[in-house]
Scaffold this motif. Structure first.
Motif, PDB file in Angstrom:
ATOM      1  N   ALA A  56       0.835  -1.200   0.000  1.00  0.00           N
ATOM      2  CA  ALA A  56       0.000   0.000   0.000  1.00  0.00           C
ATOM      3  C   ALA A  56       0.873   1.254   0.000  1.00  0.00           C
ATOM      4  O   ALA A  56       0.593   2.223  -0.724  1.00  0.00           O
ATOM      5  CB  ALA A  56      -0.943   0.005   1.198  1.00  0.00           C
ATOM      6  N   LEU A  57       1.939   1.240   0.799  1.00  0.00           N
ATOM      7  CA  LEU A  57       2.862   2.380   0.814  1.00  0.00           C
ATOM      8  C   LEU A  57       3.519   2.590  -0.547  1.00  0.00           C
ATOM      9  O   LEU A  57       3.640   3.720  -1.030  1.00  0.00           O
ATOM     10  CB  LEU A  57       3.945   2.163   1.870  1.00  0.00           C
ATOM     11  N   ALA A  58       3.942   1.510  -1.166  1.00  0.00           N
ATOM     12  CA  ALA A  58       4.614   1.612  -2.464  1.00  0.00           C
ATOM     13  C   ALA A  58       3.679   2.171  -3.530  1.00  0.00           C
ATOM     14  O   ALA A  58       4.052   3.068  -4.302  1.00  0.00           O
ATOM     15  CB  ALA A  58       5.148   0.254  -2.894  1.00  0.00           C
ATOM     16  N   TYR A  59       2.462   1.658  -3.580  1.00  0.00           N
ATOM     17  CA  TYR A  59       1.507   2.150  -4.575  1.00  0.00           C
ATOM     18  C   TYR A  59       1.064   3.580  -4.269  1.00  0.00           C
ATOM     19  O   TYR A  59       0.884   4.387  -5.176  1.00  0.00           O
ATOM     20  CB  TYR A  59       0.300   1.221  -4.673  1.00  0.00           C
ATOM     21  N   GLY A  60       0.914   3.902  -2.991  1.00  0.00           N
ATOM     22  CA  GLY A  60       0.574   5.278  -2.623  1.00  0.00           C
ATOM     23  C   GLY A  60       1.673   6.250  -3.014  1.00  0.00           C
ATOM     24  O   GLY A  60       1.403   7.344  -3.536  1.00  0.00           O
ATOM     25  N   TYR A  61       2.912   5.852  -2.778  1.00  0.00           N
ATOM     26  CA  TYR A  61       4.061   6.682  -3.167  1.00  0.00           C
ATOM     27  C   TYR A  61       4.105   6.855  -4.684  1.00  0.00           C
ATOM     28  O   TYR A  61       4.353   7.959  -5.188  1.00  0.00           O
ATOM     29  CB  TYR A  61       5.355   6.049  -2.657  1.00  0.00           C
ATOM     30  N   ALA A  62       3.856   5.778  -5.414  1.00  0.00           N
ATOM     31  CA  ALA A  62       3.870   5.851  -6.879  1.00  0.00           C
ATOM     32  C   ALA A  62       2.784   6.792  -7.380  1.00  0.00           C
ATOM     33  O   ALA A  62       2.981   7.517  -8.369  1.00  0.00           O
ATOM     34  CB  ALA A  62       3.695   4.463  -7.476  1.00  0.00           C
ATOM     35  N   ALA A  63       1.649   6.813  -6.710  1.00  0.00           N
ATOM     36  CA  ALA A  63       0.578   7.725  -7.112  1.00  0.00           C
ATOM     37  C   ALA A  63       0.951   9.172  -6.812  1.00  0.00           C
ATOM     38  O   ALA A  63       0.708  10.070  -7.627  1.00  0.00           O
ATOM     39  CB  ALA A  63      -0.718   7.358  -6.394  1.00  0.00           C
ATOM     40  N   LEU A  64       1.551   9.408  -5.653  1.00  0.00           N
ATOM     41  CA  LEU A  64       1.936  10.774  -5.270  1.00  0.00           C
ATOM     42  C   LEU A  64       3.022  11.353  -6.183  1.00  0.00           C
ATOM     43  O   LEU A  64       3.023  12.545  -6.477  1.00  0.00           O
ATOM     44  CB  LEU A  64       2.416  10.807  -3.818  1.00  0.00           C
ATOM     45  N   THR A  65       3.937  10.511  -6.612  1.00  0.00           N
ATOM     46  CA  THR A  65       5.024  10.987  -7.474  1.00  0.00           C
ATOM     47  C   THR A  65       4.626  11.022  -8.945  1.00  0.00           C
ATOM     48  O   THR A  65       5.397  11.507  -9.775  1.00  0.00           O
ATOM     49  CB  THR A  65       6.267  10.093  -7.327  1.00  0.00           C
ATOM     50  N   GLY A  66       3.443  10.494  -9.276  1.00  0.00           N
ATOM     51  CA  GLY A  66       2.989  10.498 -10.661  1.00  0.00           C
ATOM     52  C   GLY A  66       3.521   9.341 -11.485  1.00  0.00           C
ATOM     53  O   GLY A  66       3.279   9.259 -12.680  1.00  0.00           O
ATOM     54  N   GLU A  67       4.228   8.432 -10.855  1.00  0.00           N
ATOM     55  CA  GLU A  67       4.795   7.277 -11.560  1.00  0.00           C
ATOM     56  C   GLU A  67       3.708   6.308 -12.007  1.00  0.00           C
ATOM     57  O   GLU A  67       3.815   5.665 -13.045  1.00  0.00           O
ATOM     58  CB  GLU A  67       5.777   6.553 -10.631  1.00  0.00           C
ATOM     59  N   TYR A  68       2.645   6.192 -11.198  1.00  0.00           N
ATOM     60  CA  TYR A  68       1.574   5.243 -11.488  1.00  0.00           C
ATOM     61  C   TYR A  68       0.253   5.882 -11.072  1.00  0.00           C
ATOM     62  O   TYR A  68      -0.074   5.955  -9.894  1.00  0.00           O
ATOM     63  CB  TYR A  68       1.827   3.940 -10.734  1.00  0.00           C
ATOM     64  N   ALA A  69      -0.486   6.353 -12.051  1.00  0.00           N
ATOM     65  CA  ALA A  69      -1.706   7.125 -11.780  1.00  0.00           C
ATOM     66  C   ALA A  69      -2.752   6.310 -11.009  1.00  0.00           C
ATOM     67  O   ALA A  69      -3.484   6.866 -10.185  1.00  0.00           O
ATOM     68  CB  ALA A  69      -2.300   7.627 -13.092  1.00  0.00           C
ATOM     69  N   ARG A  70      -2.834   5.033 -11.268  1.00  0.00           N
ATOM     70  CA  ARG A  70      -3.833   4.210 -10.587  1.00  0.00           C
ATOM     71  C   ARG A  70      -3.340   3.713  -9.228  1.00  0.00           C
ATOM     72  O   ARG A  70      -4.011   2.915  -8.575  1.00  0.00           O
ATOM     73  CB  ARG A  70      -4.209   3.017 -11.463  1.00  0.00           C
ATOM     74  N   GLY A  71      -2.191   4.181  -8.778  1.00  0.00           N
ATOM     75  CA  GLY A  71      -1.626   3.735  -7.505  1.00  0.00           C
ATOM     76  C   GLY A  71      -2.519   4.009  -6.316  1.00  0.00           C
ATOM     77  O   GLY A  71      -2.558   3.221  -5.375  1.00  0.00           O
ATOM     78  N   THR A  72      -3.252   5.113  -6.353  1.00  0.00           N
ATOM     79  CA  THR A  72      -4.151   5.438  -5.245  1.00  0.00           C
ATOM     80  C   THR A  72      -5.214   4.367  -5.088  1.00  0.00           C
ATOM     81  O   THR A  72      -5.507   3.923  -3.981  1.00  0.00           O
ATOM     82  CB  THR A  72      -4.820   6.808  -5.474  1.00  0.00           C
ATOM     83  N   THR A  73      -5.777   3.943  -6.212  1.00  0.00           N
ATOM     84  CA  THR A  73      -6.817   2.911  -6.169  1.00  0.00           C
ATOM     85  C   THR A  73      -6.258   1.606  -5.619  1.00  0.00           C
ATOM     86  O   THR A  73      -6.888   0.964  -4.770  1.00  0.00           O
ATOM     87  CB  THR A  73      -7.387   2.667  -7.579  1.00  0.00           C
TER      88      THR A  73
END
Length: 110
Positions: A56-73
């Protein structure tokens, strides 16, 4: 080798195979703690929380940095369907487990 989208934070530190061992180790710890008495099994719940929390932390970080737009979901999915359920399961009161019959506690056959 390509990595799963959104996991660059993790794969920069270790390989995806190494992170898989986190899941395996946590699962083995959960299985081991399942045989402990109620109240002493908390380490199993902590072990169960580790892998989905890290993901969850990794995907949240990816969403915050713009690396992975669907990371928040994906992060919210891990937090609700994994972390949330594990935390709920850890709060099941001890009295919900029925006590042993008196004869079984004294070592007598029914």
């Amino acid at each position: 080798m390509t990595t799963a989208p959104g996991l660059q934070l993790l794969t920069d530190r270790c390989s995806l195979a190494a992170w898989a061992w986190l899941w395996i180790t946590a699962g083995l710890a959960c299985i081991s703690c399942a045989f402990l008495r109620i109240g002493r099994d908390f380490l199993g719940f902590l072990a169960a929380l580790a892998p989905p929390s890290v993901w969850a932390l990794a995907y949240g970080y990816a969403a915050l940095t713009g690396e992975y737009a669907r990371g928040t979901t994906v992060a919210l999915w891990y937090l609700t369907s994994h972390v949330g359920v594990i935390m709920w399961a850890a709060t099941v009161p001890e009295h919900s487990v029925p006590p042993l019959p008196r004869q079984a506690r004294k070592g007598k056959a029914p």
